[in-house]
Design a protein around this motif. Structure first.
Motif, PDB file in Angstrom:
ATOM      1  N   GLN A  42       0.831  -1.206   0.000  1.00  0.00           N
ATOM      2  CA  GLN A  42       0.000   0.000   0.000  1.00  0.00           C
ATOM      3  C   GLN A  42       0.864   1.255   0.000  1.00  0.00           C
ATOM      4  O   GLN A  42       0.621   2.191  -0.763  1.00  0.00           O
ATOM      5  CB  GLN A  42      -0.929  -0.010   1.205  1.00  0.00           C
ATOM      6  N   ASP A  68      -8.349  -7.263  -0.360  1.00  0.00           N
ATOM      7  CA  ASP A  68      -9.147  -6.061  -0.158  1.00  0.00           C
ATOM      8  C   ASP A  68      -9.594  -6.022   1.298  1.00  0.00           C
ATOM      9  O   ASP A  68     -10.705  -6.434   1.637  1.00  0.00           O
ATOM     10  CB  ASP A  68     -10.357  -6.072  -1.093  1.00  0.00           C
ATOM     11  N   THR A  82      -7.071  -0.215   2.517  1.00  0.00           N
ATOM     12  CA  THR A  82      -7.055  -0.064   1.058  1.00  0.00           C
ATOM     13  C   THR A  82      -7.971   1.073   0.593  1.00  0.00           C
ATOM     14  O   THR A  82      -8.235   1.195  -0.600  1.00  0.00           O
ATOM     15  CB  THR A  82      -7.479  -1.369   0.367  1.00  0.00           C
ATOM     16  N   ARG A  86      -9.646  -0.304  -6.660  1.00  0.00           N
ATOM     17  CA  ARG A  86      -9.523  -1.760  -6.688  1.00  0.00           C
ATOM     18  C   ARG A  86     -10.414  -2.361  -7.751  1.00  0.00           C
ATOM     19  O   ARG A  86     -11.563  -1.943  -7.927  1.00  0.00           O
ATOM     20  CB  ARG A  86      -9.919  -2.370  -5.336  1.00  0.00           C
ATOM     21  N   VAL A 111      -7.723  -8.473  -5.050  1.00  0.00           N
ATOM     22  CA  VAL A 111      -7.952  -7.351  -5.961  1.00  0.00           C
ATOM     23  C   VAL A 111      -6.673  -6.951  -6.682  1.00  0.00           C
ATOM     24  O   VAL A 111      -5.559  -7.255  -6.241  1.00  0.00           O
ATOM     25  CB  VAL A 111      -8.516  -6.126  -5.210  1.00  0.00           C
ATOM     26  N   ALA A 142      -4.960  -3.500  -7.397  1.00  0.00           N
ATOM     27  CA  ALA A 142      -5.113  -2.184  -6.781  1.00  0.00           C
ATOM     28  C   ALA A 142      -4.081  -1.197  -7.303  1.00  0.00           C
ATOM     29  O   ALA A 142      -2.944  -1.564  -7.605  1.00  0.00           O
ATOM     30  CB  ALA A 142      -4.991  -2.306  -5.264  1.00  0.00           C
ATOM     31  N   ARG A 198      -4.207  -4.929 -16.123  1.00  0.00           N
ATOM     32  CA  ARG A 198      -5.560  -4.985 -15.546  1.00  0.00           C
ATOM     33  C   ARG A 198      -6.519  -5.688 -16.483  1.00  0.00           C
ATOM     34  O   ARG A 198      -7.330  -6.526 -16.067  1.00  0.00           O
ATOM     35  CB  ARG A 198      -6.068  -3.570 -15.249  1.00  0.00           C
TER      36      ARG A 198
END
Length: 317
Positions: free
Chosen positions: A143, A158, A162, A167, A280, A282, A297
């Motif tokens: 993070q 998740d 977060t 996400r 997820v 992120a 993604r």
């Protein structure tokens, strides 16, 4: 700036790059080493940038490094965006329509061996001119790296913390219990937390795995009997495999159901089923994904068109 709102001097991308390096490293000397410039040259760049903007960006203290002013913190965010846009423009011009440039993706410790190998292989086959690298770490580390711009995006859970991230849900999975073959509970089709609580727990002690496991017991008014805390996924499995009393609780299920020593590991579902843990993709909230990160993604979305894909051992091919 002067009364007309114009810059007082010439602002250059070199100055911005030097300023970002100083802010990230925390010192003129450290930034100079990273950039392979002399400290005096880096210091001069910062001074020129401050003159151009008409504002003090940092406080320099000998032997104590550099501290950003409030204006410096604002300029740092804008400078990073400008430099990223320039880099993307360069990649677009020289890519000839093909994705070119760096991509750094993070991944939570226990997810990495399951998710990364086939993902890297397919992404590199689709985009051979992208230089992809990865960072494996704990949830809080990933993070921080995303928010600081050290990595483009990450594969993680998740869970709490977060909120500063955008996400995209990949799949849901649930915790299960694991035993050595000699453990009597290994003979049962399922186990309950009431049966597990008195036994010695080998706790995989990595955020957020620690909270996930302990919260399961707390929700039922139970306190687990933690015997060992480990920071390594495979060490957790190896200790459990050797014991006839200890157990573990994990979320990821490797295809290999043996420890490194070749001892069998028995997996059993928990009844009633524990809460789902969501995996997820992120990235930083408010930040636009680079074309390379967005391609990753989209590849993940192809692999996981339905977020309720169960508890996979591997990313489906």
């Amino acid at each position: 700036m002067d009364d007309t709102g114009l810059l007082r001097g010439e602002l250059t991308f070199r100055q911005l790059g030097h300023f970002v390096a100083v802010a990230e490293v925390g010192s003129i000397a450290g930034a100079a080493q990273r950039l392979q410039f002399s400290p005096s040259a880096v210091s001069a760049s910062i001074s020129e940038l401050e003159r151009a903007l008409g504002a003090q960006l940092c406080i320099r203290r000998r032997a104590q490094g550099v501290t950003l002013t409030p204006t410096g913190s604002l300029v740092l965010l804008r400078a990073k965006r400008l430099l990223a846009d320039v880099a993307e423009l360069n990649h677009a011009v020289h890519g000839g329509g093909e994705l070119v440039g760096p991509l750094v993706v993070g991944c939570f410790h226990s997810l990495a061996p399951t998710l990364l190998p086939s993902l890297l292989e397919e992404f590199e086959s689709r985009h051979p001119r992208v230089s992809i690298d990865f960072v494996v770490g704990a949830q809080d580390e990933l993070q921080h790296d995303i928010i600081a711009g050290r990595i483009d995006a990450a594969l993680m859970y998740d869970m709490s913390g977060t909120e500063q991230l955008e996400r995209a849900v990949l799949f849901e999975t649930r915790g299960y219990a694991l035993f050595g073959a000699a453990n009597p509970l290994a003979e049962q089709p399922t186990v309950t937390l009431e049966e597990l609580a008195p036994l010695p727990l080998v706790l995989y002690d990595q955020v957020p795995s620690t909270h996930y496991a302990t919260a399961m017991f707390e929700a039922r008014g139970l306190v687990p009997n933690v015997r060992y805390r480990t920071h390594a996924f495979e060490l957790t499995r190896a200790i459990v495999a050797r014991s006839d009393t200890a157990y573990g609780i994990l979320v990821q299920r490797p295809e290999n159901t043996f420890s490194y020593e070749g001892l069998p590991i028995i997996e059993r579902d928990i009844e009633p089923p524990p809460p789902a843990a969501t995996v997820v993709f992120a990235w930083a909230r408010g930040a636009e994904l680079s074309p390379r990160a967005d391609a990753l993604r989209r590849l993940l979305r192809e692999r996981y068109p339905d977020s309720s894909s169960g508890n996979p051992r591997l990313i489906p091919e």
